[in-house]
Structures are given as C-alpha cells and as structure tokens.
Design a protein around this motif. Sequence first.
Motif, PDB file in Angstrom:
ATOM      1  N   LYS A   1       0.834  -1.186   0.000  1.00  0.00           N
ATOM      2  CA  LYS A   1       0.000   0.000   0.000  1.00  0.00           C
ATOM      3  C   LYS A   1       0.878   1.247   0.000  1.00  0.00           C
ATOM      4  N   GLY A   2       0.395   2.301  -0.621  1.00  0.00           N
ATOM      5  CA  GLY A   2       1.174   3.528  -0.714  1.00  0.00           C
ATOM      6  C   GLY A   2       1.137   4.339   0.572  1.00  0.00           C
ATOM      7  N   GLY A   3       2.160   5.127   0.751  1.00  0.00           N
ATOM      8  CA  GLY A   3       2.155   6.119   1.818  1.00  0.00           C
ATOM      9  C   GLY A   3       2.221   5.620   3.245  1.00  0.00           C
ATOM     10  N   VAL A   4       2.576   4.356   3.448  1.00  0.00           N
ATOM     11  CA  VAL A   4       2.607   3.850   4.830  1.00  0.00           C
ATOM     12  C   VAL A   4       3.949   4.111   5.525  1.00  0.00           C
ATOM     13  N   GLY A   5       4.941   4.550   4.765  1.00  0.00           N
ATOM     14  CA  GLY A   5       6.223   4.878   5.388  1.00  0.00           C
ATOM     15  C   GLY A   5       7.397   4.044   4.913  1.00  0.00           C
ATOM     16  N   LYS A   6       7.257   3.399   3.760  1.00  0.00           N
ATOM     17  CA  LYS A   6       8.359   2.573   3.241  1.00  0.00           C
ATOM     18  C   LYS A   6       9.643   3.380   3.065  1.00  0.00           C
ATOM     19  N   SER A   7       9.515   4.516   2.370  1.00  0.00           N
ATOM     20  CA  SER A   7      10.724   5.285   2.073  1.00  0.00           C
ATOM     21  C   SER A   7      11.313   5.893   3.347  1.00  0.00           C
ATOM     22  N   THR A   8      10.437   6.243   4.277  1.00  0.00           N
ATOM     23  CA  THR A   8      10.915   6.744   5.570  1.00  0.00           C
ATOM     24  C   THR A   8      11.729   5.661   6.268  1.00  0.00           C
ATOM     25  N   VAL A   9      11.195   4.450   6.277  1.00  0.00           N
ATOM     26  CA  VAL A   9      11.903   3.335   6.923  1.00  0.00           C
ATOM     27  C   VAL A   9      13.189   3.023   6.172  1.00  0.00           C
TER      28      VAL A   9
ATOM     29  N   LEU B   1       5.543  -1.780  12.494  1.00  0.00           N
ATOM     30  CA  LEU B   1       4.270  -1.082  12.673  1.00  0.00           C
ATOM     31  C   LEU B   1       4.557   0.404  12.789  1.00  0.00           C
ATOM     32  N   ASN B   2       4.266   1.119  11.691  1.00  0.00           N
ATOM     33  CA  ASN B   2       4.509   2.562  11.671  1.00  0.00           C
ATOM     34  C   ASN B   2       3.279   3.281  12.222  1.00  0.00           C
ATOM     35  N   ARG B   3       3.510   4.421  12.825  1.00  0.00           N
ATOM     36  CA  ARG B   3       2.443   5.199  13.479  1.00  0.00           C
ATOM     37  C   ARG B   3       1.753   4.327  14.527  1.00  0.00           C
ATOM     38  N   ALA B   4       2.575   3.546  15.238  1.00  0.00           N
ATOM     39  CA  ALA B   4       2.059   2.556  16.182  1.00  0.00           C
ATOM     40  C   ALA B   4       1.263   3.205  17.304  1.00  0.00           C
TER      41      ALA B   4
ATOM     42  N   LEU C   1      14.037   1.134  -5.722  1.00  0.00           N
ATOM     43  CA  LEU C   1      13.355   0.362  -6.767  1.00  0.00           C
ATOM     44  C   LEU C   1      11.942   0.863  -7.043  1.00  0.00           C
ATOM     45  N   ASP C   2      11.591   2.024  -6.459  1.00  0.00           N
ATOM     46  CA  ASP C   2      10.332   2.651  -6.847  1.00  0.00           C
ATOM     47  C   ASP C   2      10.635   3.378  -8.151  1.00  0.00           C
ATOM     48  N   LEU C   3      10.616   2.591  -9.260  1.00  0.00           N
ATOM     49  CA  LEU C   3      11.175   3.072 -10.518  1.00  0.00           C
ATOM     50  C   LEU C   3      10.364   4.200 -11.143  1.00  0.00           C
TER      51      LEU C   3
ATOM     52  N   PRO D   1       8.152   0.245  -4.688  1.00  0.00           N
ATOM     53  CA  PRO D   1       6.852   0.876  -4.932  1.00  0.00           C
ATOM     54  C   PRO D   1       5.771   0.110  -4.158  1.00  0.00           C
ATOM     55  N   PRO D   2       4.556   0.656  -4.082  1.00  0.00           N
ATOM     56  CA  PRO D   2       3.524  -0.002  -3.272  1.00  0.00           C
ATOM     57  C   PRO D   2       2.841  -1.182  -3.981  1.00  0.00           C
ATOM     58  N   TYR D   3       3.558  -1.913  -4.797  1.00  0.00           N
ATOM     59  CA  TYR D   3       2.980  -3.091  -5.447  1.00  0.00           C
ATOM     60  C   TYR D   3       4.124  -4.027  -5.828  1.00  0.00           C
TER      61      TYR D   3
ATOM     62  N   MET E   1       7.062   1.865  15.444  1.00  0.00           N
ATOM     63  CA  MET E   1       7.601   3.197  15.145  1.00  0.00           C
ATOM     64  C   MET E   1       6.494   4.222  15.394  1.00  0.00           C
ATOM     65  N   PRO E   2       6.755   5.208  16.232  1.00  0.00           N
ATOM     66  CA  PRO E   2       5.692   6.170  16.541  1.00  0.00           C
ATOM     67  C   PRO E   2       5.483   7.187  15.423  1.00  0.00           C
ATOM     68  N   SER E   3       4.329   7.845  15.456  1.00  0.00           N
ATOM     69  CA  SER E   3       4.096   8.995  14.594  1.00  0.00           C
ATOM     70  C   SER E   3       4.841  10.173  15.180  1.00  0.00           C
ATOM     71  N   SER E   4       5.391  10.995  14.320  1.00  0.00           N
ATOM     72  CA  SER E   4       6.033  12.194  14.849  1.00  0.00           C
ATOM     73  C   SER E   4       6.086  13.232  13.761  1.00  0.00           C
ATOM     74  N   ARG E   5       5.744  14.484  14.141  1.00  0.00           N
ATOM     75  CA  ARG E   5       5.830  15.537  13.128  1.00  0.00           C
ATOM     76  C   ARG E   5       7.278  15.807  12.742  1.00  0.00           C
ATOM     77  N   ASP E   6       8.211  15.271  13.518  1.00  0.00           N
ATOM     78  CA  ASP E   6       9.630  15.428  13.152  1.00  0.00           C
ATOM     79  C   ASP E   6       9.950  14.672  11.866  1.00  0.00           C
ATOM     80  N   VAL E   7       9.110  13.667  11.516  1.00  0.00           N
ATOM     81  CA  VAL E   7       9.378  12.924  10.274  1.00  0.00           C
ATOM     82  C   VAL E   7       9.183  13.835   9.053  1.00  0.00           C
ATOM     83  N   PRO E   8       7.977  14.442   8.868  1.00  0.00           N
ATOM     84  CA  PRO E   8       7.862  15.370   7.723  1.00  0.00           C
ATOM     85  C   PRO E   8       8.832  16.547   7.822  1.00  0.00           C
ATOM     86  N   LEU E   9       9.134  16.994   9.032  1.00  0.00           N
ATOM     87  CA  LEU E   9      10.102  18.098   9.155  1.00  0.00           C
ATOM     88  C   LEU E   9      11.480  17.658   8.657  1.00  0.00           C
TER      89      LEU E   9
HETATM   90  N1  ATP Z   1       6.165   7.791  11.733  1.00  0.00           N
HETATM   91  C1  ATP Z   1       5.753   8.824  11.004  1.00  0.00           C
HETATM   92  N2  ATP Z   1       5.335   9.968  11.597  1.00  0.00           N
HETATM   93  C2  ATP Z   1       4.933  11.023  10.852  1.00  0.00           C
HETATM   94  N3  ATP Z   1       4.894  11.029   9.523  1.00  0.00           N
HETATM   95  C3  ATP Z   1       5.281   9.932   8.869  1.00  0.00           C
HETATM   96  C4  ATP Z   1       5.733   8.772   9.560  1.00  0.00           C
HETATM   97  N4  ATP Z   1       6.071   7.833   8.652  1.00  0.00           N
HETATM   98  C5  ATP Z   1       5.832   8.386   7.440  1.00  0.00           C
HETATM   99  N5  ATP Z   1       5.375   9.638   7.556  1.00  0.00           N
HETATM  100  C6  ATP Z   1       4.993  10.554   6.481  1.00  0.00           C
HETATM  101  O1  ATP Z   1       4.039   9.908   5.671  1.00  0.00           O
HETATM  102  C7  ATP Z   1       4.260  10.205   4.297  1.00  0.00           C
HETATM  103  C8  ATP Z   1       4.479   8.911   3.531  1.00  0.00           C
HETATM  104  O2  ATP Z   1       5.700   8.322   3.973  1.00  0.00           O
HETATM  105  P1  ATP Z   1       6.673   7.581   2.962  1.00  0.00           P
HETATM  106  O3  ATP Z   1       6.965   8.410   1.781  1.00  0.00           O
HETATM  107  O4  ATP Z   1       7.804   7.083   3.755  1.00  0.00           O
HETATM  108  O5  ATP Z   1       5.725   6.381   2.554  1.00  0.00           O
HETATM  109  P2  ATP Z   1       5.865   5.353   1.349  1.00  0.00           P
HETATM  110  O6  ATP Z   1       5.252   4.109   1.822  1.00  0.00           O
HETATM  111  O7  ATP Z   1       7.254   5.319   0.874  1.00  0.00           O
HETATM  112  O8  ATP Z   1       4.961   6.051   0.255  1.00  0.00           O
HETATM  113  P3  ATP Z   1       4.895   5.665  -1.318  1.00  0.00           P
HETATM  114  O9  ATP Z   1       4.089   4.421  -1.394  1.00  0.00           O
HETATM  115  O10 ATP Z   1       4.203   6.855  -1.910  1.00  0.00           O
HETATM  116  O11 ATP Z   1       6.284   5.481  -1.787  1.00  0.00           O
HETATM  117  C9  ATP Z   1       5.457  11.130   4.254  1.00  0.00           C
HETATM  118  O12 ATP Z   1       4.983  12.454   4.191  1.00  0.00           O
HETATM  119  C10 ATP Z   1       6.154  10.884   5.551  1.00  0.00           C
HETATM  120  O13 ATP Z   1       6.872  12.016   5.983  1.00  0.00           O
END
Ligand code: ATP
Length: 382
Positions: A135-143, A300-303, A164-166, A248-250, A326-334
Amino acid sequence: MTMTIYCEPGPEPTFPGSAEPAYAVAEASQLPALLTERPDVQLVVLGPGVPLAEAVAFTTRQRVERPSLGVVLLRDHVEVTVLAEALRAGVRDVVAAGDRDAVDAACARSLELTRRLNPEAPAAGAQVVTVFAGKGGVGKSTVATNLAVTLAGGGRRRVCLVDLDLQFGDVGILLQLPPERGLADAVGMAGRLDEDGVRSLLTPYRPGMDALLAPAGPAEGDQVDRELVAELLEVLRPMYDYIVVDTPPYVSDQVLAALDRTDWFALVVTPDLPSLKSARLTLTTFEMLQYPADRRLIVLNRADSEVGLTVADVEKALGQPTAVLMPSSRDVPLSVNRGVPLAADRPAHPVARAMAELAARCGARDDDRARRPLARLFGRRR
Ligand SMILES: Nc1ncnc2c1ncn2[C@@H]1O[C@H](COP(=O)(O)OP(=O)(O)OP(=O)(O)O)[C@@H](O)[C@H]1O
Ligand SMILES: [Mg+2]
C-alpha cells in the motif's frame, strides 16, 4: 560488523569520528593485550595524544603480527615529516583530528582494506533488506532511508540504498541528492555490469553509505527490467555489508527480482484496516513464494496512532508478532523538508531508536555486552 579501538591518553577522550569505537584505551602499551583478547578487532585509531614514536613502534609490530589490522593516526596538525614516517611504518592514513569527515573517510577506507586482506572475512557479501508494503504512503521510504543510515553506523558498515520505486522513487529527494546518475544509466550496461560500472551509478551520501537512485521519470523506469535488477544486486552484493531496497507499493517484476534475493523482509504496516488487509495479502504471497517466515519483520509505523487499531489487533490480524513499533512524529515530515533523515542527526529520537531496533533484528548488532567489561578491564589505567 566492525571492531575498532580508540587509543588516546586522558580521562574520557571523545572519539573525533562518527562511529563510536568498541573500546577505548589510554596507552598504546595496552593495545597488544586487548588485540590478543579480541581477534575480531579490525582497526586501531591512535589519537593525537599518542606519541609518534609509540605509534610507529606499535604499527611496525602489527605489520608483522597482524597485517590485516588497520592503523589510522590522528594528529592535531598533519605535518609532512610525520606523515612520511607514519606511512613508512605501515599506518594506513594520517588525518587531522579536528576533521570529522576525514576521520570517518580514513576509518571507512581502512575497514574496507581489512575486509579485502582478511581471508577469514565472510565472502558472502551484503545482506539484502527489502522494505515493502502492498500500500502507498505507509512509510516505506521513511523506513528505508532511516534504516540505511542506521545500518551504515557512521561508516562502520557499508550500505547501499537502492530505490526500486522506478516510477516515483523519492530517495533522492529524501536525502537531497543530486539526480545526476542512477538506475536509468544501468540500462546501457545490461548484461555486462561489473563493479566499476555499478560504481559509476552510485551517489555517495555519508561515510559507508551510497544510494542507487531511481530514474527521473516513469518512461526511463520501464527500461530497468527484472534481469537488470537481478544483475545489479549480484554485482552490489560483494561490495557492501547491507543493501536496503525501497520499493513501490505493489509487487512489480523488478521487486520480485529483489525479493528473490532478500535476506530480511521488512513489511511496513500502519494500524488501519486497508493497510492490514494489504499486509495480509502480502504475507500470503510471501507464503506462496516460500520466503522464510523467520525473516519477515513487521514494522508497525504510526504505532501510537490514537484512532488506529492496537498492537494486539494488528498482531492478531497478521498472525505474527510485530518486530518494531515506530511512533508517529511531526519530526518525520520536518526531517523530509530538511533533507536529513532523523537517524542521521537525531539518534536518540524515538523514530531513530525504532530503526536501531530494526537494524539489530537484521543482524546488525554492535556487541555491546561483550564490550563493557573489557573496556573497563583495559580502559584508562594510567
Ligand atoms: N512515523 C511517522 N510519523 C509522521 N509522519 C510519517 C511517519 N512515517 C511516514 N510519515 C509521512 O508519511 C508520508 C508517507 O511516507 P513515505 O513516503 O515514507 O511512505 P511510502 O510508503 O514510501 O509512500 P509511497 O508508497 O508513496 O512510496 C510522508 O509524508 C512521511 O513524511
Ligand atoms: Mg516511497
């Protein structure tokens, strides 16, 4: 995993590089005993307070007794005469103690050379950690970015982060790297890739860590096919300790090529039903592909999400315990806006600590328990 000793007189001297050494001793005379005790030590960094004569004597002796051991000498000022004498004795590098980047680079170079020289060093090459989610946007690239930085440990390990998110890869943006080279440039080398070829595709990021960036646009991404990904990973493996793959998310053909070569499957999940549903499907797919169950690590992101499901709910739904919360934190987008992953400059941050746990689950332990009693035994007796 690398083992380093820092030798410097004085109470509690701070190591001037990024990677905290496993041991600290106050005098060069303490080194031989410690080295006998720890055959796994690969590098000795002699601080600016160690007299040149002692440094030269120690290095000369190790050159015979343990040629694979690296010695890096730090000086307050690097003078040509000192440099010449030290290098003659077999010191691998002399660098200014105040130049952190130079210290890191010298340590990384020496560790690399030791690996090549030491016939006992495991030849198996990098472990591949693929960060995945259906699934998209769950935090893969952050991790992926934070894990790669953590594994590199300031130069203690060699890590390559492969995007590899080509179609929409954003590792380059997350790390603020110039989009000058990357996977797209591999297309012309397909079928005859070698180490030099792959090196020309890499973008260095920090000591020990390089990135292989995604193509700039979707059209170029299509040309990087499954065979090419497989070939790339095979060439990269002996060059690194860890390869972290962002996806990528697939499950694309290219992702399958990576999954087939993966040692650790980091499955990123958020505590909501759509994410859980796709994670379950992913686990079923992994089951069918017979990927070993004990290599699956649920992140588990945003646990701590208050509206989300509990950890127990998630574990029950997935039929598997979570590996890391892994907790949610506004420091991640910052941190994204700054272009610096939290693990790079805030190691005590809860998100960075979660990544340290994940790194440990992937086998990157720093032997902390073994080190303390020894450090006390050998440390700072003056
Ligand atoms: N633990 C967290 N706390 C706060 N924000 C987060 C956290 N993890 C991810 N995010 C935010 O969520 C958004 C999506 O994260 P990320 O790009 O890592 O996901 P992704 O799974 O790689 O997405 P995609 O499928 O689009 O590649 C980003 O804006 C990121 O900053
Ligand atoms: Mg992503």
